[in-house]
Structures are given as structure tokens and as C-alpha cells.
Design a protein around this motif. Structure first.
Motif: not given
Length: 250
Positions: A173-189
Motif C-alpha cells: 500500500n503506497r503512492w508511487h511517483v511515476r514522474g516529476l519534471v519541471v521545464s528548465s524555464s521554471h526550475q529552482r522556483r
């Protein structure tokens, strides 16, 4: 194939910070999500190995992500969220895909809320279309021997960390993160943290762990959020960083 008005209720926008909104992903978001993934992963060490012809056949490379996201959209165990700017609410700049494994009450409730005859029909039609497209226009961006090698390694790792009888008893019983992606223009925000909050809040409320496979860059964010490394990938492509990570509710 527009399914947004057929049995799928999309929650309203939720504000996460002053200049970014987080909302549930819709079918119409999938092309944007695929473009983000293709752009950010195009020259990763893994895709240099898996898709050596990605620059000669960019449409084929992008199609891999498009078809993957389309299939996930109809999985009743899966949900997605996107980050958008208020000025462009229909153009995602980041996304996260989550899958709820297990057979506890919360998992059954999610499946019941998302499963429908209409969604099953759409999924069948999508599978048929995907099969025809891939038969008529085979993916020329990928080294299929490399892909088979990687898939076999991934299956062994999945069995080791999640799929064995022992691991299912502990973390079935768990949540699994299949993918997390942030576009380069919005990273570190703070966009990645805002998206991760969607799954961590659910896991905390339900009392289940969160699992994921982290890249080297992703590992830094996940450690900040309290994830711990369970073990490395058995097949190393590029620098020996990243691996299987897990977050445990307090």
C-alpha cells in the motif's frame, strides 16, 4: 480523443505560491507534458543509451512520451497534476504522475472514483490506435536491444525493491511517483516541491509510504523532502547517482 467532459471531473485550480497554480492534469495537457519530458530528457545519459537516434527522429522520440502519458491517464490507480502560470492556465510548465498501489480502503476508493465504462472504452480505443500507429510508423529513435536490456533490469529492480512477497507485505500500500519534471524555464522556483506536496499530503493522511526512482538531480530534491535511499539501480547508465528512494509518513 477528448474525454474531459465524459465522466471526468477536474478539480478547480489550487494556488501554490504567488505565481504558480497546481491543478489536476487533463487529457488536453498531455501534449504539453510530453514536450516538457522530451525537452528535459532528450540528452540525459539514459536516453543517449536508449535512443541514440533521437535527434534524427525527434517526432518518434516525443511520441514515446505522448503514448506513455496517454496510457497513464486512463489508469484508475493513477492521477496527475500540472503546474501552470495564471496568465497561461492551459499551458503546463511542469507535471507529476502518481500511482496508488495496494488494496486498502483508500486505494479502492480511488479506483471506484476514477473507473467507468466510458474510460475503459476510451482506453481500449487508445490502445488500438497506439498499436496501429506503432505498426505503421515504428519508433526509429530507439535502440531496441538497449531498451530490452534496460527493461529487464528495471523489472528485476522493481521486484527487489517493491514486488517481492516481503516488499509487498511492507510497502504494497503506497503512492508511487511515476514522474516529476519541471521545464528548465521554471526550475529552482519551488515548483517541484509544490507538486511533490500533492503526494506527500495524501500519503501522510493515508498513512502509507511514497516510493520513486530518482535521477541524480532529482535525488537532491527528494532528500530535502525527507526521502531516504533504499538502493542503487542495478544497471548504471552514466554517473553512479540516483536510485530507489522512499518517504515514510510521520
Amino acid at each position: 480523443m477528448d474525454v474531459s467532459s465524459k465522466g471526468l471531473t477536474m478539480p478547480s485550480f489550487q494556488r501554490k505560491g504567488s505565481n504558480i497554480l497546481i491543478r489536476r492534469a487533463q487529457y488536453s495537457d498531455i501534449p504539453f507534458m510530453a514536450n516538457i519530458a522530451a525537452a528535459e530528457f532528450r540528452d540525459s545519459d539514459l536516453n543517449k543509451f536508449l535512443c541514440p537516434y533521437r535527434h534524427q527522429y525527434p517526432d518518434h522520440f516525443n511520441r514515446r512520451f505522448l503514448q506513455m502519458f496517454q496510457a497513464r491517464h486512463f489508469d484508475p490507480r493513477s492521477i496527475g497534476f500540472v503546474a501552470v502560470e495564471p496568465s497561461s492556465p492551459h499551458k503546463p510548465v511542469a507535471y507529476i504522475h502518481l500511482t496508488r498501489f495496494g488494496d486498502d480502503e483508500q486505494a479502492r476508493r480511488l479506483i471506484a472514483a476514477q473507473d467507468s465504462l466510458w474510460r475503459r472504452l476510451c482506453h481500449r480505443l487508445l490502445q488500438l490506435r497506439t498499436m496501429i500507429v506503432n505498426y505503421l510508423w515504428p519508433d526509429r529513435s530507439t535502440d531496441h536491444d538497449a531498451a530490452r536490456q534496460f527493461d529487464e533490469s528495471a523489472k528485476r529492480d522493481s521486484e527487489k525493491y517493491w514486488g517481492s512477497d516481503e516488499m509487498r507485505a511492507k510497502y504494497g500500500n503506497r503512492w508511487h511517483v511515476r514522474g516529476l519534471v519541471v521545464s528548465s524555464s521554471h526550475q529552482r522556483r519551488g515548483v517541484g516541491q509544490a507538486l511533490m506536496a500533492e503526494v506527500l499530503q495524501r500519503a501522510q493522511q493515508e498513512g502509507v509510504v511514497v516510493g520513486l526512482e530518482a535521477s541524480g538531480d532529482g535525488e537532491k530534491l527528494y532528500r530535502l523532502l525527507g526521502f531516504e535511499m533504499r538502493g542503487p539501480f542495478s544497471m548504471i547508465v552514466g554517473p553512479p547517482v540516483g536510485g530507489f528512494m522512499m518517504w515514510t509518513p510521520k
